[in-house]
Write an enzyme that holds these catalytic residues in place. Structure first.
Site, PDB file in Angstrom:
ATOM      1  N   HIS A   1       0.853  -1.202   0.000  1.00 39.76           N
ATOM      2  CA  HIS A   1       0.000   0.000   0.000  1.00 39.76           C
ATOM      3  C   HIS A   1       0.881   1.242   0.000  1.00 39.76           C
ATOM      4  O   HIS A   1       2.114   1.155  -0.029  1.00 39.76           O
ATOM      5  CB  HIS A   1      -1.009  -0.028   1.149  1.00 39.76           C
ATOM      6  CG  HIS A   1      -0.404  -0.134   2.523  1.00 39.76           C
ATOM      7  ND1 HIS A   1       0.501   0.787   3.019  1.00 39.76           N
ATOM      8  CD2 HIS A   1      -0.570  -1.052   3.506  1.00 39.76           C
ATOM      9  CE1 HIS A   1       0.837   0.455   4.251  1.00 39.76           C
ATOM     10  NE2 HIS A   1       0.217  -0.681   4.568  1.00 39.76           N
ATOM     11  N   HIS A   6       3.939   1.442   2.438  1.00 41.40           N
ATOM     12  CA  HIS A   6       5.154   0.743   1.997  1.00 41.40           C
ATOM     13  C   HIS A   6       5.781   1.500   0.828  1.00 41.40           C
ATOM     14  O   HIS A   6       7.005   1.629   0.731  1.00 41.40           O
ATOM     15  CB  HIS A   6       4.839  -0.682   1.513  1.00 41.40           C
ATOM     16  CG  HIS A   6       4.001  -1.497   2.456  1.00 41.40           C
ATOM     17  ND1 HIS A   6       2.819  -2.070   2.086  1.00 41.40           N
ATOM     18  CD2 HIS A   6       4.189  -1.832   3.755  1.00 41.40           C
ATOM     19  CE1 HIS A   6       2.297  -2.729   3.102  1.00 41.40           C
ATOM     20  NE2 HIS A   6       3.120  -2.598   4.142  1.00 41.40           N
ATOM     21  N   CYS A  59       0.653 -10.460  20.772  1.00 39.62           N
ATOM     22  CA  CYS A  59      -0.210  -9.975  19.688  1.00 39.62           C
ATOM     23  C   CYS A  59       0.390 -10.437  18.369  1.00 39.62           C
ATOM     24  O   CYS A  59       1.507 -10.064  18.022  1.00 39.62           O
ATOM     25  CB  CYS A  59      -0.347  -8.463  19.686  1.00 39.62           C
ATOM     26  SG  CYS A  59      -1.228  -7.913  18.202  1.00 39.62           S
ATOM     27  N   CYS A  80       1.173  -7.631  15.766  1.00 40.84           N
ATOM     28  CA  CYS A  80       2.449  -6.920  15.993  1.00 40.84           C
ATOM     29  C   CYS A  80       3.637  -7.858  15.928  1.00 40.84           C
ATOM     30  O   CYS A  80       4.763  -7.413  15.833  1.00 40.84           O
ATOM     31  CB  CYS A  80       2.510  -6.274  17.372  1.00 40.84           C
ATOM     32  SG  CYS A  80       1.263  -5.068  17.748  1.00 40.84           S
ATOM     33  N   CYS A 113      -5.092  -5.164  22.033  1.00 43.57           N
ATOM     34  CA  CYS A 113      -3.896  -4.525  21.477  1.00 43.57           C
ATOM     35  C   CYS A 113      -4.333  -3.185  20.887  1.00 43.57           C
ATOM     36  O   CYS A 113      -5.271  -3.137  20.094  1.00 43.57           O
ATOM     37  CB  CYS A 113      -3.278  -5.401  20.383  1.00 43.57           C
ATOM     38  SG  CYS A 113      -2.225  -4.471  19.263  1.00 43.57           S
ATOM     39  N   HIS A 161      -4.060  -3.280  16.921  1.00 49.01           N
ATOM     40  CA  HIS A 161      -4.835  -4.228  16.128  1.00 49.01           C
ATOM     41  C   HIS A 161      -6.246  -4.469  16.649  1.00 49.01           C
ATOM     42  O   HIS A 161      -7.027  -5.173  16.020  1.00 49.01           O
ATOM     43  CB  HIS A 161      -4.059  -5.549  15.985  1.00 49.01           C
ATOM     44  CG  HIS A 161      -2.813  -5.383  15.188  1.00 49.01           C
ATOM     45  ND1 HIS A 161      -1.602  -5.070  15.760  1.00 49.01           N
ATOM     46  CD2 HIS A 161      -2.608  -5.419  13.851  1.00 49.01           C
ATOM     47  CE1 HIS A 161      -0.687  -4.938  14.796  1.00 49.01           C
ATOM     48  NE2 HIS A 161      -1.273  -5.144  13.649  1.00 49.01           N
ATOM     49  N   LYS A 179      -8.194  -1.209   6.461  1.00 59.89           N
ATOM     50  CA  LYS A 179      -9.126  -1.870   5.544  1.00 59.89           C
ATOM     51  C   LYS A 179     -10.562  -1.579   5.944  1.00 59.89           C
ATOM     52  O   LYS A 179     -11.417  -1.405   5.091  1.00 59.89           O
ATOM     53  CB  LYS A 179      -8.872  -3.379   5.563  1.00 59.89           C
ATOM     54  CG  LYS A 179      -7.674  -3.740   4.708  1.00 59.89           C
ATOM     55  CD  LYS A 179      -7.546  -5.246   4.535  1.00 59.89           C
ATOM     56  CE  LYS A 179      -6.163  -5.588   4.033  1.00 59.89           C
ATOM     57  NZ  LYS A 179      -5.578  -6.753   4.635  1.00 59.89           N
TER      58      LYS A 179
HETATM   59  N1  MSP Z   1       8.300  -6.818   8.604  1.00 56.63           N
HETATM   60  C1  MSP Z   1       8.460  -5.710   9.460  1.00 56.63           C
HETATM   61  C2  MSP Z   1       9.776  -4.994   9.204  1.00 56.63           C
HETATM   62  C3  MSP Z   1      11.005  -5.833   9.343  1.00 56.63           C
HETATM   63  S1  MSP Z   1      12.433  -4.930   8.920  1.00 56.63           S
HETATM   64  C4  MSP Z   1      13.710  -5.876   9.420  1.00 56.63           C
HETATM   65  C5  MSP Z   1       7.328  -4.709   9.224  1.00 56.63           C
HETATM   66  N2  MSP Z   1       6.683  -4.800   8.058  1.00 56.63           N
HETATM   67  S2  MSP Z   1       5.472  -3.834   7.604  1.00 56.63           S
HETATM   68  O1  MSP Z   1       4.970  -4.406   6.371  1.00 56.63           O
HETATM   69  O2  MSP Z   1       4.546  -3.660   8.644  1.00 56.63           O
HETATM   70  O3  MSP Z   1       6.132  -2.477   7.223  1.00 56.63           O
HETATM   71  C6  MSP Z   1       6.268  -1.416   8.134  1.00 56.63           C
HETATM   72  C7  MSP Z   1       6.855  -0.243   7.386  1.00 56.63           C
HETATM   73  O4  MSP Z   1       6.001   0.145   6.283  1.00 56.63           O
HETATM   74  C8  MSP Z   1       6.975   1.040   8.187  1.00 56.63           C
HETATM   75  O5  MSP Z   1       8.124   1.065   9.016  1.00 56.63           O
HETATM   76  C9  MSP Z   1       7.053   2.057   7.071  1.00 56.63           C
HETATM   77  O6  MSP Z   1       8.303   2.008   6.453  1.00 56.63           O
HETATM   78  C10 MSP Z   1       6.005   1.549   6.105  1.00 56.63           C
HETATM   79  N3  MSP Z   1       4.657   2.063   6.417  1.00 56.63           N
HETATM   80  C11 MSP Z   1       3.551   1.303   6.581  1.00 56.63           C
HETATM   81  N4  MSP Z   1       2.479   2.128   6.802  1.00 56.63           N
HETATM   82  C12 MSP Z   1       2.857   3.407   6.814  1.00 56.63           C
HETATM   83  C13 MSP Z   1       2.201   4.634   7.048  1.00 56.63           C
HETATM   84  N5  MSP Z   1       0.906   4.738   7.264  1.00 56.63           N
HETATM   85  N6  MSP Z   1       2.963   5.762   7.048  1.00 56.63           N
HETATM   86  C14 MSP Z   1       4.316   5.705   6.820  1.00 56.63           C
HETATM   87  N7  MSP Z   1       4.949   4.551   6.609  1.00 56.63           N
HETATM   88  C15 MSP Z   1       4.259   3.371   6.570  1.00 56.63           C
HETATM   89  O7  MSP Z   1       7.104  -3.884  10.077  1.00 56.63           O
END
Ligand code: MSP
Length: 473
Positions: free
Chosen positions: A17, A20, A125, A128, A142, A145, A299
């Site tokens: 999304h 990411h 959780c 998380c 949590c 979530h 979602k």
């Molecule tokens: N798998 C772990 C990370 C492991 S790294 C060794 C994880 N994955 S995640 O899919 O949840 O990705 C989190 C990251 O996605 C955040 O740190 C950020 O880089 C990005 N973001 C996800 N949602 C976001 C926002 N709403 N705003 C900004 N960044 C966002 O955590």
């Protein structure tokens, strides 16, 4: 000079999304900028594929975990291709070389005496992928979530984090490892000070979570996802595989992430590196979480933005530009979907795109041979300082101001009225030089469009450039 930068590896249970996409585009802009400066860049991204969260999502879809991961990791690759992300490597934690290295890491931690088996009872959780304390729960749920945590009682291997905490604290406080912005550094130091960070469990019993890397010294346990995940930053560049490659790239110059995973990156990761006796990463930059039109992306709210939909509407380059021009990098902020259209029209269609059309058209019509000037050094230095501070918004702002100034210059000098050919060459040469500088500056943000302009300017006989940013319908 080498420059090694990383994004978090994203969980494959989710669709890619805009959150990411944001971190990944930022990393790509940096990678492209550093390559443009002649540095040897390694840009790593990938997917985090083990653990309970992934296994549960797979079984809900009636799929085997590996097939589920294959399917979803491919979606991230498709999204990054659509956004023109120039990663050097896409790591998946189910890659065999990575799994082998994780086994080696566990064996090392064990041999060095940093792991200890303990009975554990706690609230976990799955969303998380971490244990929560009673204090963290809101109405028994949590807070992130909105799910009740599961009560877990099992024998696990613990990593003796407490042995490393004082050193981690000193390294952060003295900026030997930089946590940026400073508010995040203070947040981590505050967290360490509360004494709430104890030794943490680095394995799960196979009977409760089987989707993971089996520990070499205990066949009944699999690796906790975070140890597996953080290790990607070293395994991707040759750790346990290719020493020369590893020594070339490690330590990482920059780990990028948002605040949600600060603790893992700023406390657990340096502690694990210390335990393994490996050099420490140089900098972590932690950006804020953004909301969409004032609401947390979710979602259930239905406000999750698919980056591919943005690319379909605006094109890859404009999407990248629009994402990064919304707010200063680092801050917690709100993305306002309606601003995308406004900025597209103002900055791109009427701004940069129009300036390119105007200038190249006048050059072609008047058959001008452009006199090229030396690069604007002062400008380059100013842009370089913005990159040091990761102020992408300022790079964009300066470029937009320079486009506006070019527009004013054309209106003032009125080349279409000019009859003196020397004067006309001088005026239009200035315009072409300006376009070149602007395009070089915008290149990391809009690689295809800026390259098209630079190509067009690179001809002996410059012809009217392409229509870069069609009007939105
Ligand atoms: N798998 C772990 C990370 C492991 S790294 C060794 C994880 N994955 S995640 O899919 O949840 O990705 C989190 C990251 O996605 C955040 O740190 C950020 O880089 C990005 N973001 C996800 N949602 C976001 C926002 N709403 N705003 C900004 N960044 C966002 O955590």
């Amino acid at each position: 000079m080498k420059y090694y930068l990383t994004t978090p590896i994203y969980y494959v249970n989710d669709q890619p999304h805009i959150g990411h996409a944001y971190t990944t585009v930022v990393a790509d802009v940096l990678a492209r900028y550093h390559r443009q400066q002649g540095r040897d860049v390694f840009f790593l991204t990938g997917t985090d594929e083990h653990g309970a969260k992934i296994a549960t999502s797979a079984s809900k879809q009636g799929m085997e975990p590996q097939a589920f991961c294959d399917l979803n990791a491919a979606k991230f690759k498709v999204a990054w291709q659509a956004l023109d992300i120039s990663y050097d490597k896409f790591i998946r934690t189910t890659d065999e070389y990575h799994e082998r290295a994780v086994i080696k890491i566990f064996q090392d931690l064990y041999d060095r005496g940093y792991l200890e088996e303990r009975e554990y009872t706690g609230l976990y959780c799955v969303g998380c992928e971490k244990f929560l304390t009673d204090k963290e729960l809101v109405d028994g749920l949590c807070p992130d979530h909105k799910q009740p945590p599961t009560s877990v009682k099992e024998k696990n291997w613990f990593f003796k984090l407490s042995e490393f905490l004082p050193r981690v604290r000193d390294l952060i406080a003295s900026d030997e490892i930089k946590i940026l912005p400073i508010t995040r550094k203070n947040e981590v130091l505050g967290l360490i000070k509360t004494n709430s960070l104890g030794d943490f469990s680095v394995s799960r019993q196979k009977s409760s979570v089987s989707w993971g890397v089996e520990l070499p010294f205990d066949k009944n346990q699999v690796s906790y996802v975070w140890v597996d995940a953080l290790s990607n930053y070293i395994t991707a560049v040759g750790y346990n595989q290719d020493e020369a490659e590893f020594n070339k790239w490690w330590p990482a110059d920059l780990h990028l992430m948002a605040q949600d995973i600060l603790k893992f990156h700023a406390v657990y990761w340096p502690a694990l590196l210390l335990a393994l006796d490996l050099p420490l990463f140089k900098t972590e930059f932690v950006h804020g979480f953004f909301t969409i039109d004032g609401q947390k992306m979710s979602k259930t709210v239905g406000n999750v933005i698919d980056p591919i939909a943005l690319v379909e509407k605006y094109g890859a380059d404009a999407t990248r530009y629009l994402l990064l021009s919304q707010f200063p990098f680092g801050q917690e902020a709100d993305i306002k979907a309606e601003l995308f259209d406004e900025r597209y029209t103002a900055d791109l269609a009427n701004g940069y795109g129009n300036a390119v059309a105007r200038v190249t058209n006048l050059i072609e019509k008047n058959d001008i041979t452009v006199r090229w000037e030396a690069a604007d050094k002062e400008w380059r230095e100013k842009i370089a300082t913005y990159y040091t501070d990761l102020r992408f918004d300022l790079v964009i702002k300066e470029a937009v101001a320079r486009i506006k100034a070019l527009d004013v210059y054309i209106n003032d000098t009125k080349p279409w009225q000019q009859t003196d050919s020397a004067e006309l060459t001088s005026v239009l040469s200035h315009c072409a030089n300006e376009l070149k500088t602007i395009s070089e500056t915008l290149f990391p943000f809009m690689p295809a469009k800026a390259a098209a302009v630079l190509d067009c300017l690179n001809n002996d006989k410059i012809k009217k450039g392409p229509n870069l940013f069609p009007r939105l319908s």
